[in-house]
Design a protein around this motif. Sequence first.
Motif, PDB file in Angstrom:
ATOM      1  N   GLN A 139     -22.241   6.171 -14.281  1.00 49.95           N
ATOM      2  CA  GLN A 139     -22.531   5.006 -13.537  1.00 49.95           C
ATOM      3  C   GLN A 139     -21.689   4.729 -12.418  1.00 49.95           C
ATOM      4  OE1 GLN A 139     -21.456   2.359 -16.899  1.00 49.95           O
ATOM      5  NE2 GLN A 139     -23.402   2.724 -17.985  1.00 49.95           N
ATOM      6  N   CYS A 140     -22.610   3.845 -11.473  1.00 47.10           N
ATOM      7  CA  CYS A 140     -22.286   3.508 -10.049  1.00 47.10           C
ATOM      8  C   CYS A 140     -22.301   2.143  -9.611  1.00 47.10           C
ATOM      9  CB  CYS A 140     -22.809   4.387  -9.048  1.00 47.10           C
ATOM     10  SG  CYS A 140     -22.253   6.227  -8.903  1.00 47.10           S
ATOM     11  N   ALA A 141     -21.421   1.680  -8.961  1.00 44.64           N
ATOM     12  CA  ALA A 141     -21.585   0.225  -8.619  1.00 44.64           C
ATOM     13  C   ALA A 141     -20.744  -0.027  -7.345  1.00 44.64           C
ATOM     14  CB  ALA A 141     -21.096  -0.815  -9.499  1.00 44.64           C
ATOM     15  N   MET A 142     -20.918  -1.084  -6.640  1.00 44.87           N
ATOM     16  CA  MET A 142     -20.220  -1.403  -5.443  1.00 44.87           C
ATOM     17  C   MET A 142     -19.488  -2.842  -5.716  1.00 44.87           C
ATOM     18  SD  MET A 142     -20.815   0.912  -3.115  1.00 44.87           S
ATOM     19  CE  MET A 142     -20.366   0.297  -1.325  1.00 44.87           C
ATOM     20  N   LEU A 143     -18.450  -3.189  -5.414  1.00 45.63           N
ATOM     21  CA  LEU A 143     -17.575  -4.336  -5.682  1.00 45.63           C
ATOM     22  C   LEU A 143     -17.137  -5.002  -4.426  1.00 45.63           C
ATOM     23  CD1 LEU A 143     -16.239  -6.102  -7.733  1.00 45.63           C
ATOM     24  CD2 LEU A 143     -14.066  -4.664  -7.522  1.00 45.63           C
ATOM     25  N   ASP A 144     -17.489  -6.353  -4.293  1.00 45.45           N
ATOM     26  CA  ASP A 144     -17.224  -7.000  -3.077  1.00 45.45           C
ATOM     27  C   ASP A 144     -15.726  -7.479  -3.135  1.00 45.45           C
ATOM     28  OD1 ASP A 144     -19.620  -6.891  -1.852  1.00 45.45           O
ATOM     29  OD2 ASP A 144     -20.149  -8.994  -2.419  1.00 45.45           O
ATOM     30  N   VAL A 145     -14.739  -7.097  -2.327  1.00 39.81           N
ATOM     31  CA  VAL A 145     -13.364  -7.527  -2.250  1.00 39.81           C
ATOM     32  C   VAL A 145     -13.072  -8.181  -0.797  1.00 39.81           C
ATOM     33  CG1 VAL A 145     -12.913  -5.774  -3.742  1.00 39.81           C
ATOM     34  CG2 VAL A 145     -12.416  -5.250  -1.319  1.00 39.81           C
ATOM     35  N   PRO A 146     -12.205  -9.128  -0.661  1.00 42.23           N
ATOM     36  CA  PRO A 146     -11.665  -9.652   0.387  1.00 42.23           C
ATOM     37  C   PRO A 146     -11.233  -8.527   1.118  1.00 42.23           C
ATOM     38  CG  PRO A 146     -10.664 -10.970  -1.413  1.00 42.23           C
ATOM     39  CD  PRO A 146     -11.439  -9.515  -1.843  1.00 42.23           C
ATOM     40  N   LEU A 147     -11.430  -8.634   2.511  1.00 39.37           N
ATOM     41  CA  LEU A 147     -10.973  -7.935   3.565  1.00 39.37           C
ATOM     42  C   LEU A 147      -9.363  -8.162   3.839  1.00 39.37           C
ATOM     43  CD1 LEU A 147     -10.978  -6.109   6.286  1.00 39.37           C
ATOM     44  CD2 LEU A 147     -11.364  -8.213   7.409  1.00 39.37           C
ATOM     45  N   ASP A 148      -9.120  -9.541   3.543  1.00 45.67           N
ATOM     46  CA  ASP A 148      -7.770  -9.800   3.912  1.00 45.67           C
ATOM     47  C   ASP A 148      -7.392 -10.747   2.652  1.00 45.67           C
ATOM     48  OD1 ASP A 148      -5.244 -11.099   4.246  1.00 45.67           O
ATOM     49  OD2 ASP A 148      -5.727 -11.770   6.538  1.00 45.67           O
ATOM     50  N   TYR A 149      -6.373 -10.426   1.673  1.00 49.69           N
ATOM     51  CA  TYR A 149      -6.067 -10.981   0.527  1.00 49.69           C
ATOM     52  C   TYR A 149      -5.279 -12.306   0.641  1.00 49.69           C
ATOM     53  CZ  TYR A 149      -8.151  -7.498  -2.668  1.00 49.69           C
ATOM     54  OH  TYR A 149      -8.947  -6.759  -3.266  1.00 49.69           O
ATOM     55  N   ALA A 150      -4.865 -12.530   1.902  1.00 49.92           N
ATOM     56  CA  ALA A 150      -4.156 -13.881   2.221  1.00 49.92           C
ATOM     57  C   ALA A 150      -5.561 -14.873   2.418  1.00 49.92           C
ATOM     58  CB  ALA A 150      -3.303 -13.719   3.267  1.00 49.92           C
ATOM     59  N   HIS A 151      -6.446 -14.312   2.607  1.00 53.65           N
ATOM     60  CA  HIS A 151      -7.690 -15.270   3.131  1.00 53.65           C
ATOM     61  C   HIS A 151      -8.999 -15.114   1.939  1.00 53.65           C
ATOM     62  CE1 HIS A 151      -5.526 -16.942   6.355  1.00 53.65           C
ATOM     63  NE2 HIS A 151      -5.159 -15.723   6.741  1.00 53.65           N
ATOM     64  N   PRO A 152      -8.774 -14.935   0.693  1.00 52.99           N
ATOM     65  CA  PRO A 152      -9.626 -14.585  -0.246  1.00 52.99           C
ATOM     66  C   PRO A 152     -11.144 -14.935  -0.007  1.00 52.99           C
ATOM     67  CG  PRO A 152      -8.433 -16.082  -1.250  1.00 52.99           C
ATOM     68  CD  PRO A 152      -7.930 -15.922   0.320  1.00 52.99           C
ATOM     69  N   ASP A 153     -11.186 -16.023   0.775  1.00 51.93           N
ATOM     70  CA  ASP A 153     -12.512 -16.687   0.917  1.00 51.93           C
ATOM     71  C   ASP A 153     -13.347 -16.341   2.185  1.00 51.93           C
ATOM     72  OD1 ASP A 153     -12.630 -18.298  -1.556  1.00 51.93           O
ATOM     73  OD2 ASP A 153     -11.652 -19.636  -0.584  1.00 51.93           O
ATOM     74  N   GLY A 154     -12.514 -15.349   2.865  1.00 55.10           N
ATOM     75  CA  GLY A 154     -13.081 -14.873   4.434  1.00 55.10           C
ATOM     76  C   GLY A 154     -13.973 -13.848   4.192  1.00 55.10           C
ATOM     77  N   LYS A 155     -13.997 -12.890   4.933  1.00 60.08           N
ATOM     78  CA  LYS A 155     -14.980 -11.875   5.102  1.00 60.08           C
ATOM     79  C   LYS A 155     -14.579 -10.801   3.980  1.00 60.08           C
ATOM     80  CE  LYS A 155     -16.359  -8.146   8.396  1.00 60.08           C
ATOM     81  NZ  LYS A 155     -17.758  -8.541   8.508  1.00 60.08           N
ATOM     82  N   LYS A 156     -15.849 -10.178   3.530  1.00 58.10           N
ATOM     83  CA  LYS A 156     -15.904  -9.453   2.194  1.00 58.10           C
ATOM     84  C   LYS A 156     -16.006  -7.795   2.827  1.00 58.10           C
ATOM     85  CE  LYS A 156     -14.996 -12.451  -1.042  1.00 58.10           C
ATOM     86  NZ  LYS A 156     -14.682 -13.487  -0.249  1.00 58.10           N
ATOM     87  N   ILE A 157     -15.659  -6.959   2.027  1.00 55.48           N
ATOM     88  CA  ILE A 157     -15.842  -5.470   2.268  1.00 55.48           C
ATOM     89  C   ILE A 157     -16.187  -5.096   0.954  1.00 55.48           C
ATOM     90  CG2 ILE A 157     -14.326  -4.930   4.285  1.00 55.48           C
ATOM     91  CD1 ILE A 157     -12.328  -3.851   2.324  1.00 55.48           C
ATOM     92  N   LYS A 158     -16.909  -3.843   0.826  1.00 61.87           N
ATOM     93  CA  LYS A 158     -17.172  -3.219  -0.233  1.00 61.87           C
ATOM     94  C   LYS A 158     -16.519  -1.987  -1.025  1.00 61.87           C
ATOM     95  CE  LYS A 158     -22.071  -5.025   0.054  1.00 61.87           C
ATOM     96  NZ  LYS A 158     -21.923  -5.726  -0.925  1.00 61.87           N
ATOM     97  N   ILE A 159     -16.121  -1.805  -2.106  1.00 62.87           N
ATOM     98  CA  ILE A 159     -15.564  -0.556  -2.579  1.00 62.87           C
ATOM     99  C   ILE A 159     -16.600   0.077  -3.603  1.00 62.87           C
ATOM    100  CG2 ILE A 159     -13.554   0.353  -3.944  1.00 62.87           C
ATOM    101  CD1 ILE A 159     -12.738  -1.359  -1.527  1.00 62.87           C
ATOM    102  N   LYS A 160     -16.726   1.249  -3.262  1.00 55.07           N
ATOM    103  CA  LYS A 160     -17.528   2.106  -4.209  1.00 55.07           C
ATOM    104  C   LYS A 160     -16.864   2.585  -5.308  1.00 55.07           C
ATOM    105  CE  LYS A 160     -21.361   4.683  -5.270  1.00 55.07           C
ATOM    106  NZ  LYS A 160     -21.837   5.479  -4.559  1.00 55.07           N
ATOM    107  N   VAL A 161     -17.285   2.074  -6.801  1.00 54.43           N
ATOM    108  CA  VAL A 161     -16.885   2.673  -7.796  1.00 54.43           C
ATOM    109  C   VAL A 161     -17.610   3.265  -8.718  1.00 54.43           C
ATOM    110  CG1 VAL A 161     -15.581   1.552  -9.833  1.00 54.43           C
ATOM    111  CG2 VAL A 161     -15.547   0.206  -7.530  1.00 54.43           C
ATOM    112  N   ASN A 162     -17.192   4.234  -9.406  1.00 53.10           N
ATOM    113  CA  ASN A 162     -18.098   5.076 -10.698  1.00 53.10           C
ATOM    114  C   ASN A 162     -17.215   4.872 -11.940  1.00 53.10           C
ATOM    115  OD1 ASN A 162     -16.353   6.901 -10.198  1.00 53.10           O
ATOM    116  ND2 ASN A 162     -18.109   8.543  -9.817  1.00 53.10           N
TER     117      ASN A 162
END
Length: 535
Positions: free
Chosen positions: A50-73
């Motif tokens: 199974q595959c999925a994409m996970l949104d995570v913070p670009l900068d963990y000091a600003h968790p509500d800011g810009k997000k990027i995606k991590i590919k997970v299986n």
Amino acid sequence: MLTALVAMGAVLASVTPASSSSPVGQAERDAGQGKLVWSSCNDPATPALQCAMLDVPLDYAHPDGKKIKIKVNRLPATAPKSRQQGPILLNPGGPGDSGLWMPVSIAGKIPQDVASTYDWIGFDPRGTNASEPHVTCDAHYFDGERPDYQVGKGTSKAWLEKSAKYAADCAANWSWFLPHMTTVDNARDMDSIRRALGVQKINFYGGSWGTTLGSTYGELFPSHVRRMVLDSIVGPTISWYDHNILQDKEHQRRFDAFAAWTAKADSVYHLGTDAAAVKRAYYQVEEALRSHPVDAAPAPGRIGPAEFEDTFYGGGYTFLRWPRMATVLSAYVTRNDTRPLQIAYNMYAAPGADDGTFPAYNAVQCTENAWPRDWEFWKKDQAKVDAVAPFYTYNNMWYNAACMFWPYQGNQAGRLKITGKGLPPVLLFQATEDAATPYEGGVAMHKALPGSKLVVQNGGSFHEILFRGNSCLDDTFTAYLRDGTLPAGKGFIARTCAAQPDPAPVYVTPTPAALKTQAPTALPPTHPEAVRGVW
């Protein structure tokens, strides 16, 4: 020009990255609450994957800011719920190598009564492979023919310009991302994966840089670790610059071992009966390629001395390549046949569609430590190393030279300090002759992690030593995953395993169609497909 390059490095270095060693604050603990929506990976060989994409913070000091995606299986557990042991996250190293191949590969290499009790989780580190965005600084950086690595051939100016331009290209397009690609950032992504999986604790297996990633995760989130295995270990305190010097010296030892092995098989390869003769053959081919590069087809470009060195250094990762390496030399020297060289280059060294994980490699190594910024220092210091380890020193130097100009100055304090506080016993595996992560790293990590158990393969030279067919090693891993059993030895080394025998010397004759069909692999040297045994 050198003055201009140094000035460029000073300007780029004036930008300071966010600290990668700060403690985890409440905002960071609350960050990364993305969801995993699983769907089929459409893998006909493994329909359950199974595959999925996970949104995570670009900068963990600003968790509500810009997000990027991590590919997970995920390869889900199939054992009854009462026997399941939760997720095991997997990382092969790099920094930046894809882990998506690992769930199927590793789960298939251990007994199914154990493999079936885990959810096997692979992922692509941030900014790499199928994660989004995929950072590319110069898609053609590795295209052949590249400048000669040897400083005595007058190519230092070309390499300095090339390295400075690479750093500048990265800064021009990715200044918003590069400071957030450190090991700590990736470890926090792992905790985001944990939360998205809805579990309190994870298991972890990592090799090479994956040992840095795993130990960093354990330092940041010790209460979320159930079991952890580190294979072929980077020392927790050594700077990346110094680590590369250790690599140079160990790769020399492995090249010396290859030359001695080839000399014993003179009846097969006809390169001489002593190691010195084999080395002369190696440098004879390299010198010939300086004036007469070889067509790299089906890869683009030509094979010159740099590409030749790139083809050979992987023998330090695995001696399974030695028969092919010896065949390359024998074919060229005794038959004037370049086909084995072309095929080996395409298998082991030809570039992929872009610069692959190289941006991630630089973003981790150049940012996490303070690197020398003065070319005069590099020139003098690396010459000392080359005097005792000429096989790999200048190849490795230019691979890391972008750190002279990297736009984010390294943290003077170095990487996150590893203490092991609050961690359960960690199982460590290390070979004594590993060239990529020398033995000293395993010793240092064992000392840094109280309660850890160190398993040593005495005389072993594989980089990442598990799942290579050594039952002593693999059974120790399996027992730990089955029920937490650790090796019982009471000394500094809890268990010692024997090395596998050297490969049989075989002249590997390519089939007539091999040259036409062999495509570049662009795979990391530890990936199973990168060390396949046939042409």
